[in-house]
Design an enzyme around this catalytic site. Structure first.
Site, PDB file in Angstrom:
ATOM      1  N   ASP A 199      21.627  30.449  53.737  1.00 21.30           N
ATOM      2  CA  ASP A 199      22.144  30.278  52.379  1.00 21.30           C
ATOM      3  C   ASP A 199      21.549  31.263  51.377  1.00 21.30           C
ATOM      4  OD1 ASP A 199      19.544  29.421  52.194  1.00 21.30           O
ATOM      5  OD2 ASP A 199      20.046  27.287  52.171  1.00 21.30           O
ATOM      6  N   GLU A 246      23.894  27.833  61.023  1.00 21.68           N
ATOM      7  CA  GLU A 246      23.356  26.811  60.117  1.00 21.68           C
ATOM      8  C   GLU A 246      24.339  26.509  58.981  1.00 21.68           C
ATOM      9  OE1 GLU A 246      19.925  26.815  57.145  1.00 21.68           O
ATOM     10  OE2 GLU A 246      18.847  26.315  58.977  1.00 21.68           O
ATOM     11  N   GLU A 281      20.925  28.548  46.326  1.00 23.70           N
ATOM     12  CA  GLU A 281      21.331  28.380  47.729  1.00 23.70           C
ATOM     13  C   GLU A 281      22.501  27.421  47.916  1.00 23.70           C
ATOM     14  OE1 GLU A 281      18.215  28.246  46.616  1.00 23.70           O
ATOM     15  OE2 GLU A 281      17.114  29.848  47.648  1.00 23.70           O
ATOM     16  N   HIS A 284       7.950  28.091  47.377  1.00 24.26           N
ATOM     17  CA  HIS A 284       8.616  29.303  46.881  1.00 24.26           C
ATOM     18  C   HIS A 284       9.917  29.057  46.146  1.00 24.26           C
ATOM     19  CE1 HIS A 284      12.000  29.456  49.709  1.00 24.26           C
ATOM     20  NE2 HIS A 284      11.168  28.945  50.591  1.00 24.26           N
ATOM     21  N   ARG A 298      13.018  28.705  43.790  1.00 19.20           N
ATOM     22  CA  ARG A 298      13.294  29.198  42.436  1.00 19.20           C
ATOM     23  C   ARG A 298      13.382  28.070  41.415  1.00 19.20           C
ATOM     24  NH1 ARG A 298      15.012  34.136  44.460  1.00 19.20           N
ATOM     25  NH2 ARG A 298      15.262  35.764  42.902  1.00 19.20           N
ATOM     26  N   HIS A 329       3.646  32.900  49.162  1.00 17.77           N
ATOM     27  CA  HIS A 329       4.864  33.715  49.133  1.00 17.77           C
ATOM     28  C   HIS A 329       4.673  34.835  48.112  1.00 17.77           C
ATOM     29  CE1 HIS A 329       9.000  34.870  48.383  1.00 17.77           C
ATOM     30  NE2 HIS A 329       9.417  34.111  49.385  1.00 17.77           N
TER      31      HIS A 329
HETATM   32  C1  UD1 Z   1      14.662  34.093  49.282  1.00 18.40           C
HETATM   33  C2  UD1 Z   1      15.956  33.300  49.292  1.00 18.40           C
HETATM   34  C3  UD1 Z   1      15.668  31.834  49.574  1.00 18.40           C
HETATM   35  C4  UD1 Z   1      14.835  31.660  50.826  1.00 18.40           C
HETATM   36  C5  UD1 Z   1      13.579  32.522  50.733  1.00 18.40           C
HETATM   37  C6  UD1 Z   1      12.812  32.471  52.023  1.00 18.40           C
HETATM   38  C7  UD1 Z   1      17.778  33.999  47.782  1.00 18.40           C
HETATM   39  C8  UD1 Z   1      18.301  33.995  46.403  1.00 18.40           C
HETATM   40  N1  UD1 Z   1      16.591  33.400  47.984  1.00 18.40           N
HETATM   41  O1  UD1 Z   1      13.899  33.648  48.181  1.00 18.40           O
HETATM   42  O2  UD1 Z   1      16.903  31.138  49.729  1.00 18.40           O
HETATM   43  O3  UD1 Z   1      14.490  30.310  50.945  1.00 18.40           O
HETATM   44  O4  UD1 Z   1      13.957  33.899  50.493  1.00 18.40           O
HETATM   45  O5  UD1 Z   1      11.492  32.903  51.840  1.00 18.40           O
HETATM   46  O6  UD1 Z   1      18.401  34.536  48.669  1.00 18.40           O
HETATM   47  N2  UD1 Z   1       8.748  39.740  48.109  1.00 18.40           N
HETATM   48  C9  UD1 Z   1       7.877  40.693  48.600  1.00 18.40           C
HETATM   49  N3  UD1 Z   1       7.829  40.911  49.960  1.00 18.40           N
HETATM   50  C10 UD1 Z   1       8.620  40.228  50.839  1.00 18.40           C
HETATM   51  C11 UD1 Z   1       9.486  39.261  50.326  1.00 18.40           C
HETATM   52  C12 UD1 Z   1       9.550  39.033  48.968  1.00 18.40           C
HETATM   53  O7  UD1 Z   1       7.140  41.331  47.851  1.00 18.40           O
HETATM   54  O8  UD1 Z   1       8.532  40.479  52.053  1.00 18.40           O
HETATM   55  C13 UD1 Z   1       8.788  39.485  46.646  1.00 18.40           C
HETATM   56  C14 UD1 Z   1       9.528  40.619  45.888  1.00 18.40           C
HETATM   57  O9  UD1 Z   1       8.912  40.794  44.641  1.00 18.40           O
HETATM   58  C15 UD1 Z   1      10.921  40.040  45.707  1.00 18.40           C
HETATM   59  C16 UD1 Z   1      10.578  38.578  45.467  1.00 18.40           C
HETATM   60  O10 UD1 Z   1       9.516  38.288  46.372  1.00 18.40           O
HETATM   61  O11 UD1 Z   1      11.650  40.633  44.642  1.00 18.40           O
HETATM   62  C17 UD1 Z   1      11.707  37.606  45.634  1.00 18.40           C
HETATM   63  O12 UD1 Z   1      12.400  37.783  46.849  1.00 18.40           O
HETATM   64  P1  UD1 Z   1      13.879  37.132  46.985  1.00 18.40           P
HETATM   65  O13 UD1 Z   1      14.369  37.351  48.391  1.00 18.40           O
HETATM   66  O14 UD1 Z   1      14.775  37.563  45.882  1.00 18.40           O
HETATM   67  O15 UD1 Z   1      13.631  35.600  46.722  1.00 18.40           O
HETATM   68  P2  UD1 Z   1      12.771  34.538  47.519  1.00 18.40           P
HETATM   69  O16 UD1 Z   1      12.126  33.682  46.503  1.00 18.40           O
HETATM   70  O17 UD1 Z   1      11.946  35.213  48.530  1.00 18.40           O
HETATM   71  N1  UDP Z   2       6.660  30.860  57.910  1.00 17.19           N
HETATM   72  C1  UDP Z   2       5.930  31.935  58.416  1.00 17.19           C
HETATM   73  N2  UDP Z   2       4.777  32.318  57.759  1.00 17.19           N
HETATM   74  C2  UDP Z   2       4.340  31.706  56.628  1.00 17.19           C
HETATM   75  C3  UDP Z   2       5.115  30.641  56.105  1.00 17.19           C
HETATM   76  C4  UDP Z   2       6.273  30.241  56.776  1.00 17.19           C
HETATM   77  O1  UDP Z   2       6.287  32.514  59.443  1.00 17.19           O
HETATM   78  O2  UDP Z   2       3.298  32.094  56.092  1.00 17.19           O
HETATM   79  C5  UDP Z   2       7.909  30.463  58.594  1.00 17.19           C
HETATM   80  C6  UDP Z   2       8.099  28.985  58.879  1.00 17.19           C
HETATM   81  O3  UDP Z   2       7.590  28.638  60.155  1.00 17.19           O
HETATM   82  C7  UDP Z   2       9.596  28.806  58.780  1.00 17.19           C
HETATM   83  C8  UDP Z   2      10.044  29.872  57.821  1.00 17.19           C
HETATM   84  O4  UDP Z   2       8.966  30.786  57.706  1.00 17.19           O
HETATM   85  O5  UDP Z   2      10.235  29.043  60.030  1.00 17.19           O
HETATM   86  C9  UDP Z   2      10.383  29.283  56.487  1.00 17.19           C
HETATM   87  O6  UDP Z   2      10.560  30.305  55.559  1.00 17.19           O
HETATM   88  P1  UDP Z   2      10.585  30.042  54.008  1.00 17.19           P
HETATM   89  O7  UDP Z   2       9.832  28.809  53.694  1.00 17.19           O
HETATM   90  O8  UDP Z   2      10.172  31.318  53.374  1.00 17.19           O
HETATM   91  O9  UDP Z   2      12.137  29.864  53.708  1.00 17.19           O
HETATM   92  P2  UDP Z   2      13.139  28.607  53.735  1.00 17.19           P
HETATM   93  O10 UDP Z   2      13.099  28.019  55.095  1.00 17.19           O
HETATM   94  O11 UDP Z   2      12.711  27.656  52.668  1.00 17.19           O
HETATM   95  O12 UDP Z   2      14.448  29.225  53.415  1.00 17.19           O
END
Ligand code: UD1
Ligand code: UDP
Length: 367
Positions: free
Chosen positions: A98, A120, A134, A206, A208, A239
């Protein structure tokens, strides 16, 4: 002959974890010409997972920017995805979940009349701002998909309520359990100096919709919980979103029994779940994995699209209310019968064979 072109798209950490079993199973099929596209909506966290599963990329859009906004992320993704679709001309595109990556991928496929298969499918809270964005992404993706791989029967029922054609929905289980069972079989070093005499609480956060006051409240509750109980310690892989790292370090960065660390590799995180006494999290994936490992989860959210584990009594929603987080955590720490009732070791989301089912269905549709 490898004559069916399948493009698998991953953007964030959980998409890579949940697509990995599908990609690896497809790569073994003699009929499938499999390509992997990373939008790299996440960079470091995505690369961590791809390397654990040994998945090489055919296309890398390298889209992530620091603190990216939803509109600009969506726009950049759509434009970049379309270019690859034009060049690769796949028979089928697969994506999971999502995120903005999966929503834009399904839309880009629609514009090119390419079939999109949704892994999913059918999760719903029916509240478009929880989780945000999402929930709306899920609705949009469902209406743009040709095939829906629903993890559970209730996800299938959600799709039927939205008039998605029954013949295109398959209940497969969640591929996260495939990834988990393959990983949890072995033990790994977490690589963090933990005190084995303490009860370990594993924390992740994490979402939003929790940014700002709700997240600060939850972190304040965790700090108070640790201050009140010297038998526990907290491991929190933070995160990297700046909206999370800032309050995490401000509120939780000061206590010697709270370990704030970089995101853990998947194998280390699975090990941490195995070693945890209790997990506190707003993560979707963790709500699915922890019950299978027999670990109680307190969920820092008001609603969940994953009701099965809540109904089974192994996951509890506590929101970000300070009093409730502390009281529920202490009940699990001190009331052993209560703890046992939540540590059943059941797996409502899958049996570890979801990817094989998805591959069989794809074969039927494509050949
Ligand atoms: C995203 C997804 C969320 C999912 C989550 C899993 C959207 C809108 N959100 O949220 O559904 O649950 O990923 O973790 O699609 N960043 C880094 N390094 C990384 C990853 C992220 O620095 O490897 C930082 C960056 O500043 C980036 C910010 O995190 O801009 C947000 O990343 P983003 O993918 O937009 O949102 P998440 O909160 O990670
Ligand atoms: N996870 C990971 N390292 C971490 C935290 C989570 O590998 O430090 C894994 C966890 O086992 C799960 C997935 O990341 O499979 C969940 O990701 P996240 O919580 O970022 O996203 P969501 O599932 O909420 O979309």
């Amino acid at each position: 002959m490898k004559n069916k072109r399948i493009l698998c798209v991953v953007g964030t950490r959980p998409e890579a974890i949940k697509m990995a079993p599908v990609i690896l199973a497809l790569q073994k099929q003699e009929w499938a010409d499999v390509k992997v596209l990373a939008t790299a909506q996440h960079r470091q966290m995505l690369d961590q997972v791809l390397s654990v599963f040994g998945i090489a990329l055919d296309y890398d859009l390298d889209i992530m920017q620091s603190n990216q906004g939803l509109t600009e992320l969506t726009t950049r993704l759509l434009v970049a995805l379309d270019k690859v679709l034009e060049k690769a001309s796949p028979d089928m595109v697969l994506g999971q979940g999502d995120t903005t990556t999966v929503m834009t991928t399904s839309l880009a496929c629609f514009y090119r009349k390419i079939a999109f298969g949704h892994v999913e499918a059918g999760l719903r809270t029916n509240d478009i701002y929880n989780p945000f964005p999402e929930e709306m992404n899920r609705v949009v993706v469902s209406h743009l998909s040709a095939l829906h791989f629903a993890p559970t029967k209730s996800a299938r029922d959600n799709l039927l309520r939205e008039n998605i054609s029954e013949g295109h929905i398959y209940v497969t289980g969640n591929t996260v359990i495939d990834a988990l069972l393959a990983t949890a079989r072995k033990d790994f070093e977490i690589g963090i100096d933990l005190d084995s005499a303490k009860q370990l609480i594993l924390l992740t956060s994490h979402r939003r919709e929790n940014f700002g006051a709700p997240m600060r409240d939850a972190f304040t509750a965790i700090l108070e919980l640790v201050e009140r109980n010297d038998t526990i310690e907290v491991l929190y892989p933070v995160h990297p979103n700046p909206n999370v790292t800032k309050p995490a370090h401000e509120i939780l960065g000061v206590h010697s029994r709270i370990h704030l660390v970089e995101p853990l590799g998947y194998t280390q995180f699975v090990q941490a779940m195995k070693q945890a006494y209790l997990i506190i999290s707003d993560s979707g994936g963790v709500q699915e994995e922890a019950p299978a490992l027999g670990k109680p989860v307190l969920v820092l959210r008001e609603e969940t699209e994953r009701p099965e584990a809540v109904d089974a009594g192994v996951v509890r929603l506590v929101g970000t209310n300070k009093t409730l987080i502390i009281s529920e955590a202490e009940k699990l720490l001190f009331d052993k019968e209560y703890y046992k009732s939540m540590a059943l070791g059941i797996s409502p989301y899958g049996d570890g064979k979801a990817a094989d089912r998805i591959v069989s269905i794809l074969k039927k549709w494509l050949l």
